[in-house]
Design a protein around this motif. Structure first.
Motif, short mmCIF file in Angstrom:
data_model
loop_
_atom_site.label_atom_id
_atom_site.label_comp_id
_atom_site.label_asym_id
_atom_site.label_seq_id
_atom_site.Cartn_x
_atom_site.Cartn_y
_atom_site.Cartn_z
N TYR A 140 0.76 -1.26 -0.02
CA TYR A 140 0.05 0.15 -0.08
C TYR A 140 0.86 1.19 -0.12
CZ TYR A 140 -3.93 -3.26 1.25
OH TYR A 140 -4.94 -4.02 1.20
N ASP A 141 0.40 2.07 -0.69
CA ASP A 141 1.04 3.62 -0.74
C ASP A 141 1.33 4.17 0.68
OD1 ASP A 141 1.40 3.29 -3.27
OD2 ASP A 141 -0.40 4.32 -3.94
N ALA A 142 2.19 4.94 0.88
CA ALA A 142 2.53 5.32 2.00
C ALA A 142 1.62 6.34 2.26
CB ALA A 142 3.88 6.17 2.24
N GLY A 143 1.12 6.71 3.62
CA GLY A 143 0.09 7.89 3.99
C GLY A 143 -1.29 7.27 3.58
N THR A 144 -1.72 6.13 3.40
CA THR A 144 -3.01 5.71 3.19
C THR A 144 -3.36 4.78 4.39
OG1 THR A 144 -2.20 3.65 1.89
CG2 THR A 144 -2.50 5.83 0.53
N ALA A 145 -4.82 4.25 4.25
CA ALA A 145 -5.56 3.66 5.47
C ALA A 145 -4.67 2.23 5.33
CB ALA A 145 -6.92 3.63 5.39
N GLY A 146 -4.51 1.72 4.12
CA GLY A 146 -3.85 0.51 4.02
C GLY A 146 -2.40 0.26 4.51
N ALA A 147 -1.82 1.44 4.39
CA ALA A 147 -0.25 1.40 5.05
C ALA A 147 -0.38 1.44 6.62
CB ALA A 147 0.59 2.44 4.51
N LEU A 148 -1.62 2.10 7.16
CA LEU A 148 -1.65 2.35 8.60
C LEU A 148 -2.25 1.14 9.28
CD1 LEU A 148 -2.98 6.03 8.56
CD2 LEU A 148 -0.76 5.33 9.36
N MET A 149 -2.91 0.45 8.59
CA MET A 149 -3.90 -0.65 9.33
C MET A 149 -3.21 -1.87 9.88
SD MET A 149 -5.71 -2.46 6.11
CE MET A 149 -4.84 -3.71 4.91
N THR A 150 -3.81 -2.42 10.83
CA THR A 150 -3.24 -3.77 11.42
C THR A 150 -4.12 -4.73 10.97
OG1 THR A 150 -2.45 -4.82 13.33
CG2 THR A 150 -4.19 -3.23 13.39
N THR A 151 -3.60 -6.27 10.93
CA THR A 151 -4.67 -7.28 10.38
C THR A 151 -4.90 -8.00 11.72
OG1 THR A 151 -2.83 -8.50 10.05
CG2 THR A 151 -3.77 -7.43 7.94
N GLU A 152 -4.34 -7.46 12.86
CA GLU A 152 -4.79 -8.04 14.25
C GLU A 152 -6.38 -7.64 14.79
OE1 GLU A 152 -1.78 -7.74 16.91
OE2 GLU A 152 -0.38 -9.32 15.92
N PHE A 153 -7.17 -7.96 14.18
CA PHE A 153 -8.59 -7.57 14.70
C PHE A 153 -9.44 -8.87 14.78
CE2 PHE A 153 -8.53 -7.98 10.07
CZ PHE A 153 -9.69 -8.70 9.68
N VAL A 154 -10.60 -8.63 15.47
CA VAL A 154 -11.51 -9.77 15.88
C VAL A 154 -12.77 -9.69 14.90
CG1 VAL A 154 -12.83 -10.76 17.44
CG2 VAL A 154 -10.60 -9.90 18.33
N ALA A 155 -12.83 -10.67 14.12
CA ALA A 155 -14.20 -10.75 13.18
C ALA A 155 -14.62 -12.08 13.50
CB ALA A 155 -13.76 -10.58 11.87
N VAL A 156 -16.05 -12.16 13.64
CA VAL A 156 -16.72 -13.48 13.96
C VAL A 156 -18.04 -13.57 12.84
CG1 VAL A 156 -15.98 -13.75 16.23
CG2 VAL A 156 -17.98 -12.30 15.80
N PRO A 157 -18.58 -14.62 12.65
CA PRO A 157 -19.93 -14.70 11.83
C PRO A 157 -21.02 -14.24 12.56
CG PRO A 157 -18.64 -16.81 11.56
CD PRO A 157 -17.95 -16.08 12.82
#
Length: 465
Positions: A140-157
């Motif tokens: 992801y380009d620097a300065g975007t949400a994609g570059a800032l985000m973490t993939t350590e989140f909690v998602a359930v059905p």
């Protein structure tokens, strides 16, 4: 280890602890982890920064890997890059892999700027899943949400009950660290985001309630390509602790946590303040920037401002004839020019900040112009009255022959002192009004031209006026 009480306010707790840490590293490295277990990772990072640079890697090696990774996340960027270069590739990979995904990507990106080959070596050494995750974030380009985000989140059905969801959350917490555990996202069977609820709401849910019935379905989100300023604005407006990032199919890619948003806000404000001061923004903390780089960042605008000052002299030369017939007016030129520059700088600062907070847009220029003309006239009238009073008071003190010791007070502005006072007063009204209008319109002009409005620095506005 209990932090010692500071007697010297100039010395930090970290600086006071550093000698003890060095003794432990020399005599009993195994005691470092035990003696520092109650210190926050940020405090340990301060301790590391107070150590000799060549001992930092040794200090981190004395800590458990997860603890050392936490310290590495808080470490100064330049020092972190140096430490990762000093360590063996395997040791560096273990620590980097234990970092949160967003911090891991940032650390490797910063290292790549100094030593791309070293960054690639470490990336190749970390486990495959973490490596692939990091590569996605680095794309992801620097300065975007994609570059800032973490993939350590909690998602359930969303089809789960509250009890089933809690069991899954507990299992996730036991299995691995999740940076954003305080918010639970619900998804459909295609992985698309459907709702959100806090961990507190999940704990308080009625027995047997399904997530689809209790989760909030109006979820504020951003795409991965959103600018970091937009992310910061939404987080501030809604008071979020995490903001979900989605792909084009509304699948949850990650979340931007509030700690990263705080960093963005600090970075943006620092950049704006530096530009307002009439220089290019620094990319690093002041003490980390080389003297040559600081000079390069400042000299360009100084040359522009100097050229503007030369034009000021040209303008004054054009009125040489008028000024020669009333030389007394030349005494007030600096005061008048500075008053106009000050009013312009005030207006520029107000408009730039209002633009940054989305309080005004380009379409509001005419409303701003109207307000600043009225404000300029009012402010100019106040300063004009003070200027008139100043000339009148000094003339009165001179004619009254007032003295303080051997010093005579006041000044003789001549038989036409009232005309001089009126001239000064009216000039201040005009210059302050023009300064307010010019200062408020300059950010609009720059934004319209595609430039950062913060480039309308206070010195530049003052020189223009």
């Amino acid at each position: 280890m209990t932090p010692p009480q500071r007697e010297d306010p100039e010395r930090t707790v970290a600086a006071l602890l550093a000698p003890d840490i060095l003794v432990m590293l020399d005599e009993d490295p195994g005691s470092v982890a035990l003696e520092t277990e109650e210190l926050h990772p940020a405090d340990l990072a301060d301790v590391a920064e107070a150590l000799p640079e060549e001992r930092v890697a040794e200090f981190l090696s004395a800590l458990p890997p997860a603890r050392a990774a936490d310290v590495l996340e808080h470490l100064d960027e330049d020092l972190r890059a140096t430490v990762l270069e000093t360590m063996s590739t395997r040791q560096a990979a273990v620590l980097v892999a234990a970092m949160t995904p967003d911090d891991r990507a940032d650390a490797l990106e910063e290292l790549a700027e100094e030593n791309e080959e070293r960054a690639e070596e470490i990336l190749a050494e970390i486990p495959r899943e973490a490596r692939e995750e990091t590569e996605r974030l680095l794309a992801y380009d620097a300065g975007t949400a994609g570059a800032l985000m973490t993939t350590e989140f909690v998602a359930v059905p969303e089809a789960l009950t509250a009890e089933e969801a809690l069991r899954r959350v507990r299992a996730m917490a036991k299995a691995e660290r999740r940076e954003a555990m305080y918010t639970v996202y619900t998804t459909d069977d295609q992985g698309r985001l459907r709702g959100v609820l806090s961990l507190r709401e999940l704990l308080a849910a009625p027995e047997g309630a399904r997530l689809a019935d209790i989760a909030w379905t109006e979820v504020v989100t951003v795409p991965a390509t959103a600018e970091q300023e937009e992310v910061a604005q939404l987080t501030s407006n809604y008071g979020f602790v995490a903001l979900p990032v989605l792909d084009d199919d509304r699948r949850l890619l990650g979340v931007v946590t509030v700690d990263d948003v705080i960093d963005v806000i600090q970075e943006e404000q620092t950049e704006d303040v530096q530009k307002l001061g009439g220089m290019e923004a620094l990319d690093e903390p002041y003490m980390n920037v080389g003297l040559g780089a600081i000079i390069r960042k400042r000299v360009g605008w100084l040359c522009v401002l100097f050229a503007g000052s030369l034009l000021t002299a040209t303008v004054i030369e054009g009125y040489e004839g008028e000024l020669s017939r009333a030389e007394i007016l030349q005494l007030f030129v600096p005061m008048i020019v500075s008053s106009g520059g000050n009013s312009g700088s005030q207006a520029t600062s107000l408009i730039i900040r209002a633009m940054a907070l989305k309080e005004i847009t380009l379409r509001d220029w005419w409303r701003v112009a109207g307000r600043e003309i009225v404000s300029g006239l009012a402010l100019g009238s106040v300063l004009g009255a003070l200027g008139f009073a100043r000339v009148f008071a000094w003339q009165w003190m001179h004619e009254a022959g007032l003295h303080v010791g051997a010093t005579r007070l006041g000044y003789d502005y001549g038989p036409h002192h009232l005309l001089v006072a009126a001239t000064i007063g009216l000039t201040l009204i005009g210059v302050v009004t023009f300064g307010s209008l010019a200062g408020s319109m300059l950010p609009f002009v720059l934004r319209r031209a595609g430039f950062d409005p913060a480039s309308a620095s206070a010195p530049f506005v003052a020189t223009l006026v």
